[in-house]
Design a protein around this motif. Sequence first.
Motif, PDB file in Angstrom:
ATOM      1  N   LYS A 280       6.919   4.248  -9.047  1.00 31.92           N
ATOM      2  CA  LYS A 280       7.820   3.384  -8.274  1.00 31.92           C
ATOM      3  C   LYS A 280       7.139   2.069  -7.907  1.00 31.92           C
ATOM      4  O   LYS A 280       7.742   0.990  -7.981  1.00 31.92           O
ATOM      5  CB  LYS A 280       8.261   4.107  -7.000  1.00 31.92           C
ATOM      6  N   LEU A 281       5.882   2.149  -7.499  1.00 34.85           N
ATOM      7  CA  LEU A 281       5.162   0.938  -7.101  1.00 34.85           C
ATOM      8  C   LEU A 281       4.972  -0.007  -8.283  1.00 34.85           C
ATOM      9  O   LEU A 281       5.115  -1.231  -8.143  1.00 34.85           O
ATOM     10  CB  LEU A 281       3.802   1.310  -6.509  1.00 34.85           C
TER      11      LEU A 281
ATOM     12  N   GLU B  96       6.827  -0.084 -11.083  1.00 37.90           N
ATOM     13  CA  GLU B  96       8.123  -0.563 -11.566  1.00 37.90           C
ATOM     14  C   GLU B  96       8.690  -1.656 -10.667  1.00 37.90           C
ATOM     15  O   GLU B  96       9.282  -2.633 -11.145  1.00 37.90           O
ATOM     16  CB  GLU B  96       9.106   0.610 -11.639  1.00 37.90           C
ATOM     17  N   SER B  97       8.513  -1.515  -9.354  1.00 40.99           N
ATOM     18  CA  SER B  97       9.059  -2.498  -8.410  1.00 40.99           C
ATOM     19  C   SER B  97       8.183  -3.737  -8.278  1.00 40.99           C
ATOM     20  O   SER B  97       8.608  -4.744  -7.698  1.00 40.99           O
ATOM     21  CB  SER B  97       9.227  -1.855  -7.032  1.00 40.99           C
ATOM     22  N   GLY B  98       6.966  -3.654  -8.774  1.00 44.03           N
ATOM     23  CA  GLY B  98       6.039  -4.767  -8.648  1.00 44.03           C
ATOM     24  C   GLY B  98       5.353  -4.836  -7.302  1.00 44.03           C
ATOM     25  O   GLY B  98       4.666  -5.821  -6.994  1.00 44.03           O
ATOM     26  N   GLU B  99       5.490  -3.792  -6.483  1.00 44.51           N
ATOM     27  CA  GLU B  99       4.848  -3.780  -5.168  1.00 44.51           C
ATOM     28  C   GLU B  99       3.332  -3.652  -5.281  1.00 44.51           C
ATOM     29  O   GLU B  99       2.598  -4.036  -4.365  1.00 44.51           O
ATOM     30  CB  GLU B  99       5.397  -2.622  -4.336  1.00 44.51           C
TER      31      GLU B  99
ATOM     32  N   THR C 139      -0.081  -3.405  -8.381  1.00 44.79           N
ATOM     33  CA  THR C 139      -0.551  -3.443  -9.760  1.00 44.79           C
ATOM     34  C   THR C 139      -1.518  -2.293  -9.993  1.00 44.79           C
ATOM     35  O   THR C 139      -1.995  -1.666  -9.028  1.00 44.79           O
ATOM     36  CB  THR C 139      -1.274  -4.770 -10.038  1.00 44.79           C
TER      37      THR C 139
END
Length: 287
Positions: A217-218, A220-223, A225
């Motif tokens: 999730k991190l 994919e969302s770009g929150e 790297t």
Amino acid sequence: MPTVLGLEGSANKVGAGVVRDGAVLSNRRATYVTPPGHGFAPGPTGRHHRERLLDLVGAALRDAGVGPAELDGVAFTKGPGMGAPLAVVATVARTLAQLWALPLLAVNHCVGHIEMGRLLGAAPDPAVLYVSGGNTQVISYSRRRYRILGETLDVAVGNCIDRLARLLQIPNDPSPGYNVEQLAKRGRRLVPLPYVVKGLDVSFSGLLSHLQAVTPKLLESGEATPEDLCFSLQETVFAMLSEVTERALALTRARHLLLVGGVACEGHPKVGGVGPGFGGLDPDLGV
């Protein structure tokens, strides 16, 4: 001055070296490297060791400038470690000892790490933080025995780091831990992760489960790297280990701290993975 040929192969690295009266005359090794996303299984690892070990023995003897007649014994890793690789090393050691009519010396893998560190690091009576792929322990020597003051309650710190490397498809050459360290140097965001310390014990399984759940999730969302995740994992697990080590030092009043094991060599490509990584310690301290 006793001269001993030592063989090691408890995990994916196999090595042969010659030691004379505490001086390392040679140290040859080879690493079984798997594709990104894969760990090393006992069977293939054992076959790798079987194919490489005799050549390493020959190279170690040549580097040291000694022959079988000048040896006083053959030492080998008895355990702990992976069964198949250990069996290969034990068989070769036993065969060479019989061929050359030399004593056969079984060495405990964990004690070997510590004694080598005491010998090379000039720390006569240290507290020990032992961190590797299969071990995470805080150890002290008392009353003629090594005593475990604290340890992981589940997986080892090295296994935890390797699992993140698999999750992120990070290459295993020269080692997953080394490559995680290089990415961590470029991390900019500290992702909150479970921090579990219980007295002098630590726990990494909850942290690992959390990472496995949130990483897709991190990313994919770009929150975060991959660099951020490597940085966050290292900062969290090393902080946990630093806390229990400080407690052990206060308890034992030891004047020296010895850092040993594969994770102690994080960030150093030649030893596979202490260096700049573990709290900024000097790479020569990791054994």
